[in-house]
Design an enzyme around this catalytic site. Structure first.
Site, PDB file in Angstrom:
ATOM      1  N   CYS A  45      15.520  35.282  57.935  1.00  0.00           N
ATOM      2  CA  CYS A  45      14.275  35.214  57.167  1.00  0.00           C
ATOM      3  C   CYS A  45      13.357  36.280  57.747  1.00  0.00           C
ATOM      4  O   CYS A  45      13.029  36.232  58.933  1.00  0.00           O
ATOM      5  CB  CYS A  45      13.704  33.799  57.353  1.00  0.00           C
ATOM      6  N   CYS A  55      -0.886  37.841  55.774  1.00  0.00           N
ATOM      7  CA  CYS A  55      -0.691  37.710  54.327  1.00  0.00           C
ATOM      8  C   CYS A  55      -2.056  37.559  53.682  1.00  0.00           C
ATOM      9  O   CYS A  55      -2.945  36.911  54.236  1.00  0.00           O
ATOM     10  CB  CYS A  55       0.167  36.486  54.010  1.00  0.00           C
ATOM     11  N   GLU A  69       7.206  37.973  62.760  1.00  0.00           N
ATOM     12  CA  GLU A  69       8.294  37.140  63.236  1.00  0.00           C
ATOM     13  C   GLU A  69       9.446  37.157  62.237  1.00  0.00           C
ATOM     14  O   GLU A  69       9.239  37.310  61.034  1.00  0.00           O
ATOM     15  CB  GLU A  69       7.797  35.697  63.415  1.00  0.00           C
ATOM     16  N   CYS A  87      -0.242  27.124  54.302  1.00  0.00           N
ATOM     17  CA  CYS A  87       0.639  28.057  55.008  1.00  0.00           C
ATOM     18  C   CYS A  87      -0.101  28.678  56.182  1.00  0.00           C
ATOM     19  O   CYS A  87      -1.197  29.212  56.029  1.00  0.00           O
ATOM     20  CB  CYS A  87       1.100  29.139  54.033  1.00  0.00           C
ATOM     21  N   CYS A 137       9.401  27.015  57.618  1.00  0.00           N
ATOM     22  CA  CYS A 137       8.645  27.598  56.498  1.00  0.00           C
ATOM     23  C   CYS A 137       7.155  27.390  56.697  1.00  0.00           C
ATOM     24  O   CYS A 137       6.710  26.268  56.927  1.00  0.00           O
ATOM     25  CB  CYS A 137       9.005  26.936  55.179  1.00  0.00           C
ATOM     26  N   CYS A 193      -2.764  30.905  50.809  1.00  0.00           N
ATOM     27  CA  CYS A 193      -2.354  29.548  50.433  1.00  0.00           C
ATOM     28  C   CYS A 193      -2.748  28.594  51.569  1.00  0.00           C
ATOM     29  O   CYS A 193      -2.404  28.830  52.724  1.00  0.00           O
ATOM     30  CB  CYS A 193      -0.840  29.496  50.186  1.00  0.00           C
TER      31      CYS A 193
END
Ligand code: SAH
Length: 372
Positions: free
Chosen positions: A119, A126, A106, A133, A357, A130
Site C-alpha cells: 500500500c 492529503c 509511509e 482519516c 487504513c 475526510c
C-alpha cells in the site's frame, strides 16, 4: 472547493529527477545528455526494474566510471527508510520514508497466504480532509514525484524477495494506492508511476495491471481521464455513504461531486475498461452503518459491475468515532448481498503499528512525540 485546490496543490521545490520518472525514450535522452551511449539506459533499466538493483556496485557488468555516472545522474537517493515496524507475526511491515526535503510518507507491505501487496503513498499528507482519516487531519504537504512512488514499490518488492516478511521469499504482485494522499489529485505523477509499475521489464516492473488499484475520493474529471489511459487498473471509489447529506460530511469533496456523479463516473470507468469497480465503505458505528443505508447502497449498486469492500473503521486519535458493532456489520453485509451486490469485509492489518487504513499520519505522530 475550487479546481485549483483539487488539481494544483502548492509545489515547494521538486524532488531530483530519477530513472523512474522517465519513460524509455526519455531515459535514452537523459543518458545521452550525460555523455553516454543511449543503450546504457536500457542496461540501467534492466538492473533497476528487472533485477531490483539500485546500488551502482551491484551493476557489475558496467564499467565503474559508467555506473557511477549513471547513478549520479539518474539514481538519486529519494526515499530513506527512517523506521520499519513489523506486526501480525511479521506478515505486515510499515516503513516510514524520509524524502529528500524532510517530508515523510509511509508504505505498508502485507503478506497474505496467496499474495503479497504493498500500500503506497502518493502525496505527503492529503488535502481531502475526510474527518475519520488520520492523514486527512494533517493537510497536504506536497505531491510525490512518480519516482518517489515507484521507489516505495521497488523497496517493497526487494523486501518481499528477500524474505523480510517471514516464511521465505515472495513476489510482490499487488500495488494499492491507498496510503497517504489522494492519487487522482496528483494525476501525472501517479499515472507515470502506474506505467512504471505495470510496463514489462526492462521498461517497468511488470506487475499485472489488474493487480494495481487506484483509490479515490471521487474526483470525477480525473476518473474520466483515467478511463481514457488505456490501462486496466482497478478503480476503487471511497463512498462511505449512499446519500449526499451524510457523504458531504464524511468526504468533503462530495460538496463538489455528488454521490450520483461519482457513481456515474465509476460506471463509465467500468464500461470502458471492463473492470469491476471497488466501492470502499468504512463502517462507522451509528454514523453510516444503519439498515436503511445498507438498503440505499444496495439499490444504488444493484446490477452494476461493482464489489463492496467494507472496512471496519480504524479509530484515529481525537476522533469520537469507532467501528460498527459486529452484528451491525453482519446485517449491513447481509442486506447488500440481498441486492446481489458482491460484498466482503476487509481484513484489518497493521493496527498495532498504526499501519491500518486511515492511520497513516507521520507528521502528526512525530510532532506529538516531540511535544510540538
Ligand atoms: N485518498 C484515497 C486513498 C485513501 S486511503 C481515497 O480516499 O480513496 C484508502 C481507504 O481507506 C479510503 O477508502 C479511505 O476512505 C479509507 N480510510 C481512511 N481512514 C480510515 C479509517 N480511519 N478507517 C478505515 N478506513 C479508512
Amino acid at each position: 472547493m475550487s479546481d485549483l485546490l483539487v488539481f494544483d496543490p502548492p509545489r515547494r521545490g521538486k524532488p531530483p529527477r530519477h530513472l523512474a520518472d522517465l519513460d524509455v525514450d526519455e531515459r535514452r535522452e537523459a543518458v545521452a545528455a550525460l555523455g553516454l551511449p543511449p543503450y546504457r539506459a536500457d542496461q540501467l533499466s534492466r538492473h533497476y526494474f528487472g533485477a531490483l538493483r539500485r546500488r551502482p556496485e551491484q551493476m557489475t557488468d558496467l564499467p565503474a566510471d559508467v555506473r557511477d555516472a549513471l547513478a549520479a545522474g539518474l539514481l538519486p537517493a529519494l526515499v530513506d527508510a527512517e523506521r520499519t515496524l513489523d506486526c501480525d507475526g511479521g506478515a505486515t511491515r510499515k516503513t516510514v520514508w524520509k524524502l529528500y526535503d524532510g517530508a515523510r510518507v509511509e508504505s505498508v507491505l502485507m503478506r497474505y497466504p496467496d499474495r503479497t501487496t504493498v500500500c503506497v503513498s502518493s502525496q505527503a499528507g492529503c488535502g481531502m480532509a475526510c474527518p475519520f482519516c488520520a492523514t486527512g487531519q494533517a493537510g497536504l504537504t506536497r505531491n510525490l514525484s512518480a519516482a518517489e512512488i515507484v521507489e516505495q514499490v521497488v523497496a517493497a518488492a526487494t523486501d518481499a524477495a528477500s524474505g523480510a516478511l517471514g516464511d521465505g521469499p515472495t513476489r510482490l504482485a499487488n500495488v494499492v494506492f491507498m496510503g497517504m494522499g489522494e492519487p487522482l489529485a496528483n494525476y501525472n505523477a501517479v499515472i507515470g508511476a502506474v506505467r512504471r509499475i505495470v510496463d514489462p521489464a526492462p521498461a517497468g516492473l511488470g506487475i499485472a495491471q489488474r493487480h494495481v488499484t487506484v483509490s479515490t475520493v471521487g474526483l470525477v474529471p480525473a476518473i474520466d481521464r483515467l478511463a481514457g489511459e488505456g490501462l486496466q487498473v482497478t478503480l476503487a471509489v471511497s463512498l462511505h455513504a449512499p446519500d449526499d447529506e451524510l457523504r458531504d460530511t464524511l468526504v468533503p469533496v462530495n460538496t463538489r461531486w455528488k454521490v450520483a456523479e461519482v457513481l456515474d463516473a465509476a460506471w463509465r470507468y467500468a464500461a470502458v475498461t471492463g473492470r469491476r469497480v471497488s466501492v470502499e465503505y468504512a463502517l462507522i458505528r451509528a454514523v453510516n452503518d444503519q439498515a436503511d443505508r445498507a438498503h440505499a447502497l444496495g439499490a444504488l449498486l444493484r446490477g452494476k459491475l461493482a464489489h463492496v469492500n467494507l472496512i471496519p473503521l480504524n479509530p484515529t486519535t481525537g476522533s469520537p468515532w469507532t467501528a460498527s458493532d459486529p452484528r451491525d456489520e453482519r446485517r449491513f453485509t447481509r442486506i447488500l448481498r440481498s441486492y446481489g451486490v458482491s460484498t466482503t469485509v476487509r481484513d484489518t492489518r497493521g493496527r498495532e503499528i498504526d499501519a491500518a487504513c486511515g492511520q497513516l499520519a507521520t507528521r502528526a505522530e512525530i510532532s506529538t512525540n516531540l511535544g510540538e
